[in-house]
Motif scaffolding. Structure first.
Motif, short mmCIF file in Angstrom:
data_model
loop_
_atom_site.label_atom_id
_atom_site.label_comp_id
_atom_site.label_asym_id
_atom_site.label_seq_id
_atom_site.Cartn_x
_atom_site.Cartn_y
_atom_site.Cartn_z
N UNK A 1 0.85 -1.19 -0.16
CA UNK A 1 0.11 0.12 0.07
C UNK A 1 0.75 1.36 -0.24
N UNK A 2 0.78 2.11 -0.81
CA UNK A 2 1.67 3.18 -1.15
C UNK A 2 0.61 4.63 -0.81
N UNK A 3 1.27 5.52 -0.09
CA UNK A 3 0.63 6.70 0.44
C UNK A 3 1.41 7.87 -0.37
N UNK A 4 0.62 8.43 -1.45
CA UNK A 4 1.29 9.70 -1.87
C UNK A 4 0.94 10.94 -1.01
N UNK A 5 1.82 12.02 -0.48
CA UNK A 5 1.76 12.51 0.25
C UNK A 5 2.34 13.87 0.44
N UNK A 6 2.28 14.71 1.20
CA UNK A 6 3.19 16.15 1.48
C UNK A 6 3.06 16.65 2.72
N UNK A 7 4.06 16.90 3.37
CA UNK A 7 4.09 17.56 4.88
C UNK A 7 3.45 18.71 4.76
N UNK B 1 11.19 21.25 -0.77
CA UNK B 1 10.22 19.81 -0.44
C UNK B 1 11.05 18.56 -0.67
N UNK B 2 11.99 18.54 -1.82
CA UNK B 2 13.08 17.51 -2.27
C UNK B 2 13.73 17.23 -0.84
N UNK B 3 14.25 18.08 -0.15
CA UNK B 3 15.22 18.11 1.13
C UNK B 3 14.27 17.27 2.07
N UNK B 4 13.18 17.77 2.10
CA UNK B 4 12.32 16.91 3.44
C UNK B 4 12.05 15.42 2.87
N UNK B 5 12.04 15.28 1.55
CA UNK B 5 11.82 14.12 1.18
C UNK B 5 13.07 13.26 1.74
N UNK B 6 14.11 13.58 1.28
CA UNK B 6 15.56 13.01 1.48
C UNK B 6 15.54 12.71 3.05
N UNK B 7 15.09 14.05 4.10
CA UNK B 7 15.13 13.91 5.35
C UNK B 7 14.37 12.73 5.83
N UNK B 8 13.19 12.47 5.48
CA UNK B 8 12.27 11.60 5.83
C UNK B 8 12.92 10.05 5.28
N UNK C 1 13.09 5.68 12.43
CA UNK C 1 12.37 6.71 12.85
C UNK C 1 11.50 7.31 11.82
N UNK C 2 11.03 6.74 10.91
CA UNK C 2 10.07 7.20 10.11
C UNK C 2 8.79 8.18 10.47
N UNK C 3 8.15 7.25 11.27
CA UNK C 3 6.70 7.75 11.83
C UNK C 3 7.05 8.92 12.68
N UNK C 4 8.21 8.87 13.54
CA UNK C 4 8.52 10.16 14.60
C UNK C 4 8.97 11.34 13.88
N UNK C 5 9.55 11.35 12.82
CA UNK C 5 10.05 12.16 11.92
C UNK C 5 8.73 13.03 11.32
N UNK C 6 8.13 12.20 10.71
CA UNK C 6 6.77 12.38 9.84
C UNK C 6 6.02 13.29 10.88
N UNK C 7 5.68 12.85 12.03
CA UNK C 7 4.84 13.39 13.02
C UNK C 7 5.55 14.72 13.30
N UNK C 8 6.83 14.95 13.55
CA UNK C 8 7.55 16.09 13.88
C UNK C 8 7.33 16.94 12.83
#
Length: 214
Positions: free
Chosen positions: A41-47, A88-95, A103-110
Motif C-alpha cells: 500500500x503506497x501513500x502519496x503525500x506532502x508534509x 520539499x526535496x530536502x524534506x523527502x530525503x530527510x524522511x 524513525x520514519x513515523x516519529x520524524x513524519x509526525x514532527x
C-alpha cells in the motif's frame, strides 16, 4: 500468499460495509493492467498538505495493521506551492534517512507538527536538520546519509513516480493511496467517522481481488 489475507481478516473488526458493496469506479479505480510484484500500500503525500496532516494518524495505524508481507510505503511529493520543490526535496530525503534509521513515523509526525500545529514552516535545509537532530538522530550519520547515492536515488524515484502519475492524471491530489500499484482508493467514498476500519476493509478486499486474479 493466502495466509496474508487470512491474517488481515482476523485483525479486522466487524465490517461496516460489506465487501461485496465495494464498487469499481466508486470506492476504487483500476489504474494499471498489472499489479506490483509484491503486495503493498503506497501513500502519496506532502508534509505541507493539511489533509495529509489530518490523515497521518490513520496512515500510521493502518500501516501497523496490515498483514505480514504487505508493506505500507510513503512517497513524498514536491508540487505543493507552500514551499519550493528544492526544499520539499530536502524534506523527502530527510524522511527517507529517518525511515532508514527506524524513525520514519516519529520524524513524519514532527514535520507535520512543525508546519501545521506550530505554524513554523521550514525556510531552509538547516531548519530541517535542526529538527531532525532534536529527535535523537546523530548529526554525522544524518549528514552522510543525506548526501548518499541511495537516499538521493530513492528521492529521485519518488519524483519519477510523481511525474508519471501526474501526467497520467492519476495523481491529482494528496493524500492518495494506491494498492499494489494497480488500485487507486477513493477515500471520499468512505465514511469519515469510521475511516480506518473501512479503509482496512477496502485494502483487504483489493488484496484478495488481486490474489484471486493472479
Amino acid at each position: 500468499m493466502k495466509s496474508i489475507f487470512i491474517a488481515l481478516a482476523l485483525l479486522l473488526p466487524l465490517t461496516s460495509i460489506n465487501a461485496a458493496t465495494f464498487v469499481e469506479g466508486k470506492h476504487y479505480e483500476v489504474i494499471a493492467a498489472k499489479a506490483s510484484p509484491k503486495a503493498e500500500v503506497k501513500e502519496y503525500f506532502s508534509f505541507y498538505c493539511g489533509g495529509c496532516n489530518a490523515f497521518e494518524p490513520v496512515a500510521q495505524s493502518v500501516a501497523k495493521k496490515l498483514p505480514e508481507g504487505v508493506e505500507f510505503k510513503k512517497s513524498h511529493v514536491d508540487f505543493i506551492r507552500a514551499a519550493s520543490p528544492e526544499l520539499q526535496n530536502a524534506m523527502t530525503r530527510a524522511y527517507i534517512v529517518a525511515k532508514g534509521l527506524g524513525k520514519g513515523d516519529a520524524i513524519a509526525s514532527a514535520f507535520f507538527n512543525q508546519i501545521h500545529r506550530n505554524r513554523a514552516p521550514f525556510s531552509n535545509e538547516g531548519e530541517i536538520r535542526s529538527l531532525i537532530l532534536l529527535n535523537d538522530i546523530d548529526a554525522e550519520t544524518y549528514d552522510k546519509a543525506m548526501k548518499s547515492f541511495s537516499v538521493r536515488g530513492a528521492a529521485s524515484q519518488m519524483k519519477k513516480e510523481q511525474e508519471e502519475l501526474s501526467e497520467s492524471r492519476v495523481l491529482n491530489g494528496v493524500p492518495m493511496l494506491i494498492v499494489s500499484g494497480k488500485y487507486k482508493i477513493n477515500q471520499a467514498a468512505l465514511n469519515r467517522n469510521n475511516l480506518e476500519t473501512e479503509l482496512l476493509e477496502l485494502i483487504n478486499f483489493l488484496l484478495e481481488k488481486e490474489n484471486a486474479a493472479s
